[in-house]
Motif scaffolding. Sequence first.
Motif, PDB file in Angstrom:
ATOM      1  N   ARG A  16       0.848  -1.184   0.000  1.00 60.19           N
ATOM      2  CA  ARG A  16       0.000   0.000   0.000  1.00 60.19           C
ATOM      3  C   ARG A  16       0.891   1.242   0.000  1.00 60.19           C
ATOM      4  NH1 ARG A  16      -5.513  -0.589   1.616  1.00 60.19           N
ATOM      5  NH2 ARG A  16      -6.059  -2.773   2.033  1.00 60.19           N
ATOM      6  N   ILE A  17       0.373   2.300  -0.621  1.00 58.74           N
ATOM      7  CA  ILE A  17       1.128   3.533  -0.769  1.00 58.74           C
ATOM      8  C   ILE A  17       0.392   4.673  -0.078  1.00 58.74           C
ATOM      9  CG2 ILE A  17       2.182   5.155  -2.392  1.00 58.74           C
ATOM     10  CD1 ILE A  17       3.324   2.306  -2.513  1.00 58.74           C
ATOM     11  N   ASN A  18       1.098   5.411   0.736  1.00 59.31           N
ATOM     12  CA  ASN A  18       0.536   6.591   1.382  1.00 59.31           C
ATOM     13  C   ASN A  18       0.550   7.736   0.377  1.00 59.31           C
ATOM     14  OD1 ASN A  18      -0.014   8.883   2.976  1.00 59.31           O
ATOM     15  ND2 ASN A  18       0.895   7.930   4.783  1.00 59.31           N
ATOM     16  N   THR A  19      -0.623   8.206  -0.009  1.00 57.38           N
ATOM     17  CA  THR A  19      -0.720   9.241  -1.048  1.00 57.38           C
ATOM     18  C   THR A  19      -0.973  10.625  -0.473  1.00 57.38           C
ATOM     19  OG1 THR A  19      -3.063   8.727  -1.357  1.00 57.38           O
ATOM     20  CG2 THR A  19      -1.480   7.608  -2.807  1.00 57.38           C
ATOM     21  N   VAL A 110       9.916  -0.378  -7.666  1.00 58.25           N
ATOM     22  CA  VAL A 110       9.424   0.382  -6.525  1.00 58.25           C
ATOM     23  C   VAL A 110      10.556   0.512  -5.505  1.00 58.25           C
ATOM     24  CG1 VAL A 110       8.499  -1.715  -5.420  1.00 58.25           C
ATOM     25  CG2 VAL A 110       7.637   0.547  -4.736  1.00 58.25           C
ATOM     26  N   ASP A 111      10.668   1.690  -4.922  1.00 57.77           N
ATOM     27  CA  ASP A 111      11.676   1.929  -3.894  1.00 57.77           C
ATOM     28  C   ASP A 111      11.051   1.590  -2.541  1.00 57.77           C
ATOM     29  OD1 ASP A 111      13.576   2.790  -2.146  1.00 57.77           O
ATOM     30  OD2 ASP A 111      13.476   4.925  -2.700  1.00 57.77           O
ATOM     31  N   MET A 112      11.415   0.450  -2.001  1.00 57.84           N
ATOM     32  CA  MET A 112      10.811  -0.018  -0.760  1.00 57.84           C
ATOM     33  C   MET A 112      11.293   0.757   0.461  1.00 57.84           C
ATOM     34  SD  MET A 112       8.602  -2.208  -1.655  1.00 57.84           S
ATOM     35  CE  MET A 112       8.162  -2.829  -0.032  1.00 57.84           C
ATOM     36  N   ASP A 113      12.295   1.614   0.291  1.00 52.59           N
ATOM     37  CA  ASP A 113      12.748   2.461   1.393  1.00 52.59           C
ATOM     38  C   ASP A 113      12.124   3.855   1.350  1.00 52.59           C
ATOM     39  OD1 ASP A 113      14.315   0.714   2.794  1.00 52.59           O
ATOM     40  OD2 ASP A 113      16.186   1.252   1.790  1.00 52.59           O
ATOM     41  N   HIS A 114      11.273   4.099   0.360  1.00 46.34           N
ATOM     42  CA  HIS A 114      10.660   5.426   0.240  1.00 46.34           C
ATOM     43  C   HIS A 114       9.645   5.631   1.359  1.00 46.34           C
ATOM     44  CE1 HIS A 114       8.529   8.864  -1.501  1.00 46.34           C
ATOM     45  NE2 HIS A 114       9.569   9.015  -2.307  1.00 46.34           N
ATOM     46  N   PRO A 115       9.535   6.850   1.893  1.00 51.62           N
ATOM     47  CA  PRO A 115       8.591   7.091   2.991  1.00 51.62           C
ATOM     48  C   PRO A 115       7.127   6.906   2.621  1.00 51.62           C
ATOM     49  CG  PRO A 115       9.580   9.154   2.222  1.00 51.62           C
ATOM     50  CD  PRO A 115      10.360   8.040   1.609  1.00 51.62           C
ATOM     51  N   ARG A 116       6.802   6.828   1.332  1.00 48.34           N
ATOM     52  CA  ARG A 116       5.405   6.608   0.951  1.00 48.34           C
ATOM     53  C   ARG A 116       4.982   5.140   1.098  1.00 48.34           C
ATOM     54  NH1 ARG A 116       2.655  10.690  -0.673  1.00 48.34           N
ATOM     55  NH2 ARG A 116       3.691  12.576  -1.435  1.00 48.34           N
ATOM     56  N   ILE A 117       5.921   4.262   1.290  1.00 50.31           N
ATOM     57  CA  ILE A 117       5.570   2.862   1.519  1.00 50.31           C
ATOM     58  C   ILE A 117       4.856   2.759   2.869  1.00 50.31           C
ATOM     59  CG2 ILE A 117       6.441   0.528   1.827  1.00 50.31           C
ATOM     60  CD1 ILE A 117       6.756   1.568  -1.009  1.00 50.31           C
ATOM     61  N   MET A 124      -3.224   3.440  -0.466  1.00 48.94           N
ATOM     62  CA  MET A 124      -3.757   2.916  -1.723  1.00 48.94           C
ATOM     63  C   MET A 124      -3.145   1.557  -2.038  1.00 48.94           C
ATOM     64  SD  MET A 124      -5.879   5.194  -2.814  1.00 48.94           S
ATOM     65  CE  MET A 124      -6.092   4.785  -4.546  1.00 48.94           C
ATOM     66  N   ARG A 125      -4.003   0.608  -2.351  1.00 51.56           N
ATOM     67  CA  ARG A 125      -3.512  -0.708  -2.737  1.00 51.56           C
ATOM     68  C   ARG A 125      -2.921  -0.650  -4.142  1.00 51.56           C
ATOM     69  NH1 ARG A 125      -6.991  -5.906  -1.278  1.00 51.56           N
ATOM     70  NH2 ARG A 125      -4.963  -6.733  -1.972  1.00 51.56           N
ATOM     71  N   VAL A 126      -1.909  -1.462  -4.354  1.00 50.09           N
ATOM     72  CA  VAL A 126      -1.242  -1.543  -5.648  1.00 50.09           C
ATOM     73  C   VAL A 126      -1.819  -2.693  -6.471  1.00 50.09           C
ATOM     74  CG1 VAL A 126       0.980  -1.925  -6.778  1.00 50.09           C
ATOM     75  CG2 VAL A 126       0.858  -0.494  -4.732  1.00 50.09           C
ATOM     76  N   PHE A 127      -2.128  -3.796  -5.801  1.00 51.09           N
ATOM     77  CA  PHE A 127      -2.723  -4.954  -6.471  1.00 51.09           C
ATOM     78  C   PHE A 127      -4.018  -5.356  -5.760  1.00 51.09           C
ATOM     79  CE2 PHE A 127       1.855  -5.457  -7.414  1.00 51.09           C
ATOM     80  CZ  PHE A 127       1.810  -5.546  -8.796  1.00 51.09           C
ATOM     81  N   ASP A 128      -4.955  -5.872  -6.549  1.00 52.39           N
ATOM     82  CA  ASP A 128      -6.180  -6.429  -5.980  1.00 52.39           C
ATOM     83  C   ASP A 128      -5.888  -7.795  -5.364  1.00 52.39           C
ATOM     84  OD1 ASP A 128      -7.811  -4.304  -6.701  1.00 52.39           O
ATOM     85  OD2 ASP A 128      -8.219  -5.143  -8.688  1.00 52.39           O
ATOM     86  N   THR A 134      -4.483  -2.388  -9.542  1.00 49.80           N
ATOM     87  CA  THR A 134      -5.576  -1.509  -9.173  1.00 49.80           C
ATOM     88  C   THR A 134      -5.598  -0.309 -10.115  1.00 49.80           C
ATOM     89  OG1 THR A 134      -4.185  -0.266  -7.643  1.00 49.80           O
ATOM     90  CG2 THR A 134      -5.395  -2.180  -6.747  1.00 49.80           C
ATOM     91  N   PRO A 135      -6.710   0.428 -10.186  1.00 44.64           N
ATOM     92  CA  PRO A 135      -6.732   1.655 -10.999  1.00 44.64           C
ATOM     93  C   PRO A 135      -5.616   2.626 -10.608  1.00 44.64           C
ATOM     94  CG  PRO A 135      -8.962   1.044 -10.397  1.00 44.64           C
ATOM     95  CD  PRO A 135      -8.052   0.112  -9.646  1.00 44.64           C
ATOM     96  N   TYR A 136      -5.268   2.661  -9.333  1.00 45.44           N
ATOM     97  CA  TYR A 136      -4.167   3.517  -8.878  1.00 45.44           C
ATOM     98  C   TYR A 136      -2.870   3.133  -9.580  1.00 45.44           C
ATOM     99  CZ  TYR A 136      -0.258   4.951  -5.911  1.00 45.44           C
ATOM    100  OH  TYR A 136       0.942   5.446  -5.466  1.00 45.44           O
ATOM    101  N   LEU A 137      -2.531   1.846  -9.589  1.00 45.02           N
ATOM    102  CA  LEU A 137      -1.291   1.407 -10.227  1.00 45.02           C
ATOM    103  C   LEU A 137      -1.356   1.594 -11.740  1.00 45.02           C
ATOM    104  CD1 LEU A 137       1.514   0.218 -10.061  1.00 45.02           C
ATOM    105  CD2 LEU A 137       0.496  -2.077 -10.082  1.00 45.02           C
TER     106      LEU A 137
END
Length: 239
Positions: A16-19, A110-117, A124-128, A134-137
């Motif tokens: 999930r991504i913090n938007t 994807v940068d797994m160390d990014h603060p948005r992780i 926001m989910r990336v995969f269903d 997902t529409p977001y991805l």
Amino acid sequence: MTDHRFLSSEEHRDLRINTGASAELGDGVMAAMTVPHEFRQVQAHYPIVFRRDAETGSYVALALFGFTEGENLFVNDGKWDTRYQPLAHSIQPFLIGRPSQESGESQVHVDMDHPRISTDGEGMRVFDDDGSMTPYLENIVNKLGMLHDSYQASGAFYEAMKRYDLIEPFTLEVPLKDGSKHSLVGFATIHEEKLQALTGDELADLHKDGHLMPVFMVLASMSHFTDLIARKNARIDIG
């Protein structure tokens, strides 16, 4: 630190991504890269300037968010105070990656160390559940494609600017209502006098190759320095 990984539904099914919008999420930046293809959208909100790489001598365009490092005057109360973010900023924490074989197609990383992780199960989910995007991805993938193609095509724009010597350094003194001043240095813009001195054939050459409109968009964007100063003064009022 960065931890770039190939994005896959197997490994990142629950990602999930913090938007939201905040300095802590990576929005505390003075500028973001932009490309000529999106200058029309960018100039509606931000000044567009150029910065020269001291080692390569090549230019990159930037959308300015503030006057000092780490300052973003467009983020307020957890939201972006504009309708458009430059592509290079809006796709974080995703990026275009290369497979081990150079001939292979570009991949989404994807940068797994990014603060948005997200680490708390929110965002926001990336995969269903079934592993589909997902529409977001899907939107992110479209943006990555546009950014990649536009960046590859931008070389011709900068070659044209070099050919006609249309980029010049500038310094901007920014007086603020509290009596302080900021000096914006190290950036460049379009040389208006040299642009006006171009012949009809030279202008036609720029127009034919699609470079004339981005030039005008850069010039139009300079009016937003007034808006940027107003935003800075508003922050001073708030304290």
